[in-house]
Motif scaffolding. Sequence first.
Motif, PDB file in Angstrom:
ATOM      1  N   GLU A  69       0.832  -1.205   0.000  1.00  0.00           N
ATOM      2  CA  GLU A  69       0.000   0.000   0.000  1.00  0.00           C
ATOM      3  C   GLU A  69       0.869   1.259   0.000  1.00  0.00           C
ATOM      4  OE1 GLU A  69      -4.033  -1.290   2.348  1.00  0.00           O
ATOM      5  OE2 GLU A  69      -2.366  -0.518   3.525  1.00  0.00           O
ATOM      6  N   LEU A  70       0.277   2.356  -0.497  1.00  0.00           N
ATOM      7  CA  LEU A  70       0.933   3.644  -0.376  1.00  0.00           C
ATOM      8  C   LEU A  70       0.980   4.030   1.086  1.00  0.00           C
ATOM      9  CD1 LEU A  70      -0.800   5.596  -3.293  1.00  0.00           C
ATOM     10  CD2 LEU A  70       1.430   4.456  -3.327  1.00  0.00           C
ATOM     11  N   ASP A  71       2.028   4.749   1.473  1.00  0.00           N
ATOM     12  CA  ASP A  71       2.098   5.167   2.870  1.00  0.00           C
ATOM     13  C   ASP A  71       1.236   6.409   3.088  1.00  0.00           C
ATOM     14  OD1 ASP A  71       3.581   7.464   2.080  1.00  0.00           O
ATOM     15  OD2 ASP A  71       5.476   6.420   2.337  1.00  0.00           O
ATOM     16  N   GLU A  72       1.118   6.811   4.335  1.00  0.00           N
ATOM     17  CA  GLU A  72       0.232   7.913   4.675  1.00  0.00           C
ATOM     18  C   GLU A  72       0.640   9.214   3.984  1.00  0.00           C
ATOM     19  OE1 GLU A  72      -1.512  10.249   8.657  1.00  0.00           O
ATOM     20  OE2 GLU A  72      -0.071   8.602   8.850  1.00  0.00           O
ATOM     21  N   GLN A  73       1.931   9.456   3.901  1.00  0.00           N
ATOM     22  CA  GLN A  73       2.408  10.676   3.255  1.00  0.00           C
ATOM     23  C   GLN A  73       2.035  10.705   1.774  1.00  0.00           C
ATOM     24  OE1 GLN A  73       6.629  11.303   3.659  1.00  0.00           O
ATOM     25  NE2 GLN A  73       6.541  13.396   2.885  1.00  0.00           N
ATOM     26  N   GLN A  74       2.139   9.578   1.104  1.00  0.00           N
ATOM     27  CA  GLN A  74       1.779   9.506  -0.313  1.00  0.00           C
ATOM     28  C   GLN A  74       0.276   9.683  -0.506  1.00  0.00           C
ATOM     29  OE1 GLN A  74       3.631   5.705  -0.858  1.00  0.00           O
ATOM     30  NE2 GLN A  74       5.387   6.566  -1.974  1.00  0.00           N
ATOM     31  N   ARG A  75      -0.510   9.111   0.387  1.00  0.00           N
ATOM     32  CA  ARG A  75      -1.963   9.280   0.287  1.00  0.00           C
ATOM     33  C   ARG A  75      -2.344  10.738   0.536  1.00  0.00           C
ATOM     34  NH1 ARG A  75      -1.836   4.302   3.148  1.00  0.00           N
ATOM     35  NH2 ARG A  75      -2.313   5.350   5.118  1.00  0.00           N
ATOM     36  N   ASP A  76      -1.681  11.363   1.481  1.00  0.00           N
ATOM     37  CA  ASP A  76      -1.952  12.779   1.749  1.00  0.00           C
ATOM     38  C   ASP A  76      -1.543  13.652   0.561  1.00  0.00           C
ATOM     39  OD1 ASP A  76      -2.933  12.167   4.241  1.00  0.00           O
ATOM     40  OD2 ASP A  76      -1.104  12.720   5.321  1.00  0.00           O
ATOM     41  N   PHE A  77      -0.451  13.276  -0.090  1.00  0.00           N
ATOM     42  CA  PHE A  77       0.015  14.008  -1.270  1.00  0.00           C
ATOM     43  C   PHE A  77      -1.042  13.945  -2.373  1.00  0.00           C
ATOM     44  CE2 PHE A  77       3.188  13.984  -4.996  1.00  0.00           C
ATOM     45  CZ  PHE A  77       3.169  15.367  -5.100  1.00  0.00           C
ATOM     46  N   ALA A  78      -1.577  12.749  -2.612  1.00  0.00           N
ATOM     47  CA  ALA A  78      -2.630  12.595  -3.618  1.00  0.00           C
ATOM     48  C   ALA A  78      -3.868  13.401  -3.244  1.00  0.00           C
ATOM     49  CB  ALA A  78      -2.986  11.117  -3.774  1.00  0.00           C
ATOM     50  N   ALA A  79      -4.221  13.378  -1.968  1.00  0.00           N
ATOM     51  CA  ALA A  79      -5.404  14.116  -1.518  1.00  0.00           C
ATOM     52  C   ALA A  79      -5.215  15.622  -1.677  1.00  0.00           C
ATOM     53  CB  ALA A  79      -5.709  13.772  -0.056  1.00  0.00           C
ATOM     54  N   SER A  80      -3.996  16.102  -1.440  1.00  0.00           N
ATOM     55  CA  SER A  80      -3.744  17.536  -1.582  1.00  0.00           C
ATOM     56  C   SER A  80      -3.832  17.965  -3.047  1.00  0.00           C
ATOM     57  CB  SER A  80      -2.373  17.900  -1.003  1.00  0.00           C
ATOM     58  OG  SER A  80      -1.313  17.327  -1.758  1.00  0.00           O
ATOM     59  N   ILE A  81      -3.373  17.106  -3.959  1.00  0.00           N
ATOM     60  CA  ILE A  81      -3.500  17.407  -5.387  1.00  0.00           C
ATOM     61  C   ILE A  81      -4.969  17.428  -5.781  1.00  0.00           C
ATOM     62  CG2 ILE A  81      -2.994  16.587  -7.723  1.00  0.00           C
ATOM     63  CD1 ILE A  81      -0.398  15.394  -6.624  1.00  0.00           C
ATOM     64  N   ASP A  82      -5.737  16.447  -5.308  1.00  0.00           N
ATOM     65  CA  ASP A  82      -7.163  16.412  -5.618  1.00  0.00           C
ATOM     66  C   ASP A  82      -7.873  17.651  -5.091  1.00  0.00           C
ATOM     67  OD1 ASP A  82      -7.246  14.047  -7.035  1.00  0.00           O
ATOM     68  OD2 ASP A  82      -7.635  12.801  -5.274  1.00  0.00           O
ATOM     69  N   ALA A  83      -7.525  18.060  -3.886  1.00  0.00           N
ATOM     70  CA  ALA A  83      -8.183  19.232  -3.296  1.00  0.00           C
ATOM     71  C   ALA A  83      -7.890  20.483  -4.112  1.00  0.00           C
ATOM     72  CB  ALA A  83      -7.719  19.415  -1.857  1.00  0.00           C
ATOM     73  N   ALA A  84      -6.628  20.639  -4.520  1.00  0.00           N
ATOM     74  CA  ALA A  84      -6.255  21.823  -5.295  1.00  0.00           C
ATOM     75  C   ALA A  84      -6.909  21.826  -6.669  1.00  0.00           C
ATOM     76  CB  ALA A  84      -4.734  21.897  -5.430  1.00  0.00           C
ATOM     77  N   LEU A  85      -6.844  20.697  -7.363  1.00  0.00           N
ATOM     78  CA  LEU A  85      -7.382  20.642  -8.712  1.00  0.00           C
ATOM     79  C   LEU A  85      -8.914  20.622  -8.707  1.00  0.00           C
ATOM     80  CD1 LEU A  85      -4.890  18.178 -10.437  1.00  0.00           C
ATOM     81  CD2 LEU A  85      -4.877  20.681 -10.396  1.00  0.00           C
ATOM     82  N   GLY A  86      -9.492  20.044  -7.674  1.00  0.00           N
ATOM     83  CA  GLY A  86     -10.951  20.035  -7.581  1.00  0.00           C
ATOM     84  C   GLY A  86     -11.538  21.426  -7.423  1.00  0.00           C
ATOM     85  N   ALA A  87     -10.738  22.341  -6.848  1.00  0.00           N
ATOM     86  CA  ALA A  87     -11.202  23.714  -6.651  1.00  0.00           C
ATOM     87  C   ALA A  87     -10.760  24.650  -7.773  1.00  0.00           C
ATOM     88  CB  ALA A  87     -10.681  24.248  -5.315  1.00  0.00           C
ATOM     89  N   ALA A  88     -10.002  24.129  -8.729  1.00  0.00           N
ATOM     90  CA  ALA A  88      -9.379  25.002  -9.736  1.00  0.00           C
ATOM     91  C   ALA A  88     -10.162  25.108 -11.037  1.00  0.00           C
ATOM     92  CB  ALA A  88      -7.974  24.483 -10.038  1.00  0.00           C
ATOM     93  N   ASP A  89     -11.274  24.395 -11.171  1.00  0.00           N
ATOM     94  CA  ASP A  89     -12.050  24.383 -12.420  1.00  0.00           C
ATOM     95  C   ASP A  89     -11.150  24.032 -13.597  1.00  0.00           C
ATOM     96  OD1 ASP A  89     -14.097  24.530 -14.216  1.00  0.00           O
ATOM     97  OD2 ASP A  89     -14.419  26.691 -14.066  1.00  0.00           O
ATOM     98  N   VAL A  90     -10.540  22.859 -13.502  1.00  0.00           N
ATOM     99  CA  VAL A  90      -9.632  22.410 -14.554  1.00  0.00           C
ATOM    100  C   VAL A  90     -10.335  22.266 -15.904  1.00  0.00           C
ATOM    101  CG1 VAL A  90      -8.044  20.586 -15.272  1.00  0.00           C
ATOM    102  CG2 VAL A  90      -8.119  21.295 -12.872  1.00  0.00           C
ATOM    103  N   PRO A  91     -11.585  21.772 -15.966  1.00  0.00           N
ATOM    104  CA  PRO A  91     -12.240  21.689 -17.283  1.00  0.00           C
ATOM    105  C   PRO A  91     -12.278  23.035 -18.016  1.00  0.00           C
ATOM    106  CG  PRO A  91     -13.453  20.379 -15.714  1.00  0.00           C
ATOM    107  CD  PRO A  91     -12.427  21.138 -14.921  1.00  0.00           C
ATOM    108  N   ALA A  92     -12.524  24.114 -17.282  1.00  0.00           N
ATOM    109  CA  ALA A  92     -12.531  25.431 -17.920  1.00  0.00           C
ATOM    110  C   ALA A  92     -11.136  25.789 -18.418  1.00  0.00           C
ATOM    111  CB  ALA A  92     -13.029  26.487 -16.941  1.00  0.00           C
ATOM    112  N   ALA A  93     -10.105  25.430 -17.651  1.00  0.00           N
ATOM    113  CA  ALA A  93      -8.730  25.694 -18.069  1.00  0.00           C
ATOM    114  C   ALA A  93      -8.372  24.881 -19.307  1.00  0.00           C
ATOM    115  CB  ALA A  93      -7.766  25.363 -16.923  1.00  0.00           C
ATOM    116  N   VAL A  94      -8.867  23.651 -19.384  1.00  0.00           N
ATOM    117  CA  VAL A  94      -8.606  22.805 -20.557  1.00  0.00           C
ATOM    118  C   VAL A  94      -9.257  23.416 -21.791  1.00  0.00           C
ATOM    119  CG1 VAL A  94      -9.038  20.540 -21.589  1.00  0.00           C
ATOM    120  CG2 VAL A  94      -8.354  20.705 -19.187  1.00  0.00           C
ATOM    121  N   ARG A  95     -10.486  23.844 -21.662  1.00  0.00           N
ATOM    122  CA  ARG A  95     -11.186  24.440 -22.807  1.00  0.00           C
ATOM    123  C   ARG A  95     -10.506  25.734 -23.240  1.00  0.00           C
ATOM    124  NH1 ARG A  95     -15.627  22.103 -19.815  1.00  0.00           N
ATOM    125  NH2 ARG A  95     -16.707  20.578 -21.143  1.00  0.00           N
TER     126      ARG A  95
END
Length: 317
Positions: free
Chosen positions: A4-30
Amino acid sequence: MNFELDEQQRDFAASIDAALGAADVPAAVRAWAAGDTTPGRKVWAQLADLGVTALLVPEKFDGIDAHPVDLVVAMERLGYWAVPGPVTESIAVAPVLLAEDERGAGLASGELIATVAQPPAVPRAVNADVAGLTLLAADGQVSEATAGAGHESVDPTRTLFDVTASGAASPADTARAYEFGVLATAAQLVGAGQAMLDQSVEYATQRSQFGRIIGSYQAIKHKLADVHIAVELARPLVYGAALALADASPDTARDVSAAKVAAADAALLAARSSLQTHGAIGFTQEHDLSLLLLRVQALRSAWGDPTLHRRRLLEAL
């Protein structure tokens, strides 16, 4: 033994999700596809703040010099959110090619976005019109390059450019850089496949047909279950390839190609199943699913298409 991924790696993934989830990436892609890279560059700035752009940069250039598994963690999330730009090239490949170059500091900080052509598998450089540095790598050498004619991709955010060397060549580990390019692309395909599966599952619990929620039909359940199995089978191959790269295993090429083939097949299955689940709405440009559909088609052939990697697998076996 715990895989399994360790806690730090899981937190890293969660932090990326939190940032990108709030960034409206679909609008940036378009916007990126329409020629306005400003929103997309803001997304890249957020990734830099999280340390994503510094993952493979050596510590002497203010990088993290992270383990390849950490790269896979990040790349899967970037694939999930369909981040625009030369993601593989700037974050995974350029730091390896510029391992002894001070320009690595610019990559680490996110101030410099790079793209790479590495023929014959990667004959053109993606997004060379917006990258601050274009590199041409081959046969243990890397040099700066100048972009020439642009060619449309199936994904409108990924214009491909002919390049010609414009500077002196210097030694670089081009073989290892290529494997990192394949690995990073495979990880993004796994993330994109997971994103399409999640969207399909959510849609299947909302859409009704013949008076029933379509998610209650066995055919839909089986189709989405097949996608889940394909993604879950591809993911450990991608992480296994990361471990092979970390250990400089003699089987690295075999493991990386196996990961790319499995990830490409899983993402393609997810794309087909998503379209069948969503119906006609999935074809529309207004639906975010369309962004992932196009990205998967582009990434399947990026850094070597499935035919090339099946050939490498056959040769290795």
